[in-house]
Design an enzyme around this catalytic site. Structure first.
Site, mmCIF file in Angstrom:
data_model
loop_
_atom_site.group_PDB
_atom_site.id
_atom_site.type_symbol
_atom_site.label_atom_id
_atom_site.label_comp_id
_atom_site.label_asym_id
_atom_site.label_seq_id
_atom_site.Cartn_x
_atom_site.Cartn_y
_atom_site.Cartn_z
ATOM 1 N N GLY A 76 -8.423 0.718 -2.956
ATOM 2 C CA GLY A 76 -7.982 -0.083 -1.824
ATOM 3 C C GLY A 76 -9.149 -0.735 -1.101
ATOM 4 C CG ASN A 157 -4.644 4.849 7.794
ATOM 5 O OD1 ASN A 157 -4.453 3.711 8.255
ATOM 6 N ND2 ASN A 157 -5.758 5.510 7.992
ATOM 7 C CD GLN A 185 -1.509 5.830 3.733
ATOM 8 O OE1 GLN A 185 -0.532 6.518 3.417
ATOM 9 N NE2 GLN A 185 -2.746 6.264 3.577
ATOM 10 C CB SER A 205 -5.191 2.777 -3.129
ATOM 11 O OG SER A 205 -6.030 3.816 -3.589
ATOM 12 C CG HIS A 207 -6.704 7.955 -3.870
ATOM 13 N ND1 HIS A 207 -6.791 8.790 -2.773
ATOM 14 C CD2 HIS A 207 -7.325 6.816 -3.526
ATOM 15 C CE1 HIS A 207 -7.478 8.152 -1.816
ATOM 16 N NE2 HIS A 207 -7.804 6.959 -2.250
ATOM 17 C CB THR A 243 -16.291 -1.444 -19.296
ATOM 18 O OG1 THR A 243 -17.373 -2.140 -19.894
ATOM 19 C CG2 THR A 243 -15.433 -0.803 -20.374
ATOM 20 C CB CYS A 331 -12.566 6.707 6.382
ATOM 21 S SG CYS A 331 -11.590 6.514 4.895
HETATM 22 C C1 LIG Z 1 -6.766 5.156 1.677
HETATM 23 C C2 LIG Z 1 -6.626 3.799 2.277
HETATM 24 C C3 LIG Z 1 -7.469 2.738 1.900
HETATM 25 C C4 LIG Z 1 -8.632 2.934 0.954
HETATM 26 O O1 LIG Z 1 -8.221 3.046 -0.355
HETATM 27 P P1 LIG Z 1 -9.267 3.684 -1.423
HETATM 28 O O2 LIG Z 1 -8.571 3.539 -2.726
HETATM 29 O O3 LIG Z 1 -9.486 5.098 -1.012
HETATM 30 O O4 LIG Z 1 -10.503 2.844 -1.337
HETATM 31 C C5 LIG Z 1 -7.254 1.504 2.459
HETATM 32 N N1 LIG Z 1 -6.266 1.308 3.346
HETATM 33 C C6 LIG Z 1 -5.438 2.277 3.723
HETATM 34 C C7 LIG Z 1 -4.354 1.991 4.698
HETATM 35 C C8 LIG Z 1 -5.587 3.566 3.211
HETATM 36 O O5 LIG Z 1 -4.781 4.547 3.611
#
Ligand SMILES: *Cc1c(COP(=O)(O)O)cnc(C)c1O
Length: 391
Positions: A76, A157, A185, A205, A207, A243, A331
């Site tokens: 993300g 988030n 989110q 994203s 994860h 890659t 973060c």
């Molecule tokens: C987790 C998150 C991100 C960052 O995504 P990553 O894949 O961890 O870099 C960006 N925006 C929001 C709202 C998030 O919750």
């Protein structure tokens, strides 16, 4: 102090575990080691997997082949940075140099905007109301013929508030500006259709939806400009060199496919557990405050202020009893600044410091919720008794 009898991970907005199906698929995909850009059979096998994943990710957000494309990134943060980089370069031959973001964006958007501000861009920050909703009349006032683009997240988030992205986008497009939404989110938790919304750029994203870390995507609408952040080979039509992280991308595809099929069940089952937790805490703990929008909120997010108790202390006490939550975005933790999101909704620094985010996901059971409702009230009572803060 009682002994730890359970382990309850309730921090799914920070990250999610791999779904067993995703993990199994990734282990299988690891055998497909070819470079997805190679012409031979091994390369073609990896390429086919990447393209299958691209379709699954597109499908999660209702994106068809003709109306836009999915670019795979490292997450993300990279997707958001790519949009800001594109706008930075676009401004060179454009008389628009104003960008608009909201007051509650993720740090990767806030800091991308701060970077452009250092370069001479004008950055306007939209305020939110007490529930975290963008003030639409304010947006109307700041939009103008100098606006280059607007970046507003689809769902927050920390407090889970969901924005009216379709309405916001309509206003932005009407002003002739580009629209970006960070939907990290929102995706997989609430229905999301890029054609319905009409945004030019949408960030995703893996994860946060039970996929692997280090993979993300950027949806780019047809005809919206895009410049690479990473230069090199011709991967992704020359828009993102490097890659292919083919195993990660294939895991993302699997996670997106599962999420798309379960979105209604997720909304129902997870919000049921979240509402049970909210009800239990409200019943057992006097004088607490629920943050975020009462209705337009992610099904999995519950942000609670406990006046008279300090967030980091609540977190540590809960952790000792196996409950893993958060005081805000991952973060931002480690910094002693109160959450910028809660402050933006008008909470004072004391309340903002005494707030906990519970974010639920597929691993949470009714018994886990019972355990939290039983464990947290004595923690709050003890901390309040020790505290000099007003409760
Ligand atoms: C987790 C998150 C991100 C960052 O995504 P990553 O894949 O961890 O870099 C960006 N925006 C929001 C709202 C998030 O919750």
């Amino acid at each position: 102090m009682s002994v730890k009898i359970r382990n309850v991970y309730i921090d799914y907005n920070a990250t999610t575990p791999l779904r067993p199906e995703v993990k199994a698929a990734m282990v299988e995909y690891m055998e497909i080691f070819g470079n997805a850009s190679s012409m031979h059979g091994s390369g073609r096998a990896a390429h086919a997997g990447v393209e299958q994943a691209r379709k699954a990710v597109a499908s999660l957000i209702g994106a068809g082949d003709k109306d836009g494309k999915i670019i795979f990134t490292s997450g993300g943060s990279e997707s958001n940075n790519t949009v800001f980089q594109t706008m930075r370069l676009l401004a060179k031959d454009n008389n628009r140099n104003e960008i608009i973001i909201s007051d509650i964006e993720h740090p990767c958007v806030l800091n991308s905007a701060a970077n452009l501000k250092n370069e001479g861009f004008s950055v306007k920050v939209l305020p939110v109301d007490e529930y975290g909703k963008i003030k639409m009349d304010e947006l109307k006032t700041v939009l103008g013929d100098k606006t280059l683009f607007v970046s507003v997240m689809a769902a927050n988030n920390e407090i889970g508030t969901v924005q009216d992205i379709k309405e916001i986008t309509a206003m932005v497009k009407n002003a002739g500006a580009f629209m970006h939404t960070d939907a990290v989110q929102a995706a997989g938790k609430i229905p999301l259709n890029v054609n319905d919304i009409g945004a030019d750029y949408v960030t995703l994203s893996a994860h946060k939806i039970y996929g692997p870390k280090g993979v993300g995507a950027l949806y780019v609408k047809k005809d919206a400009p895009l410049f690479p952040l990473i230069h090199g080979g011709h991967q992704e039509d020359g828009l993102r060199a490097g890659t292919y992280n083919s195993t990660g991308i294939m895991g993302f595809g699997k996670a997106a496919q599962i999420a798309a099929g379960e979105i209604e069940k997720y909304g129902r089952d997870i919000s049921h557990l979240r509402d049970k937790l909210r009800g239990g805490l409200l019943e057992k703990i006097p004088n607490i405050k629920i943050n975020g929008h009462p209705k337009d909120v992610l099904p999995n997010t519950l942000n609670v202020s406990f006046p008279g108790a300090e967030g980091e202390s609540i977190l540590l006490s809960m952790d000792m009893q196996g409950i893993e939550a958060s005081t805000g975005s991952a973060c931002a933790s480690g910094s002693l600044e109160p959450s910028h999101v809660l402050m933006a909704t008008g909470l004072g620094p004391e309340l903002a410091h005494g707030s906990i985010r519970f974010s639920l996901g597929w691993g949470i059971t009714e018994e886990d919720i019972d355990y939290i409702i039983e464990t947290v009230p004595p923690i709050i009572a003890r901390l309040r008794a020790m505290s000099t803060l007003p409760s």
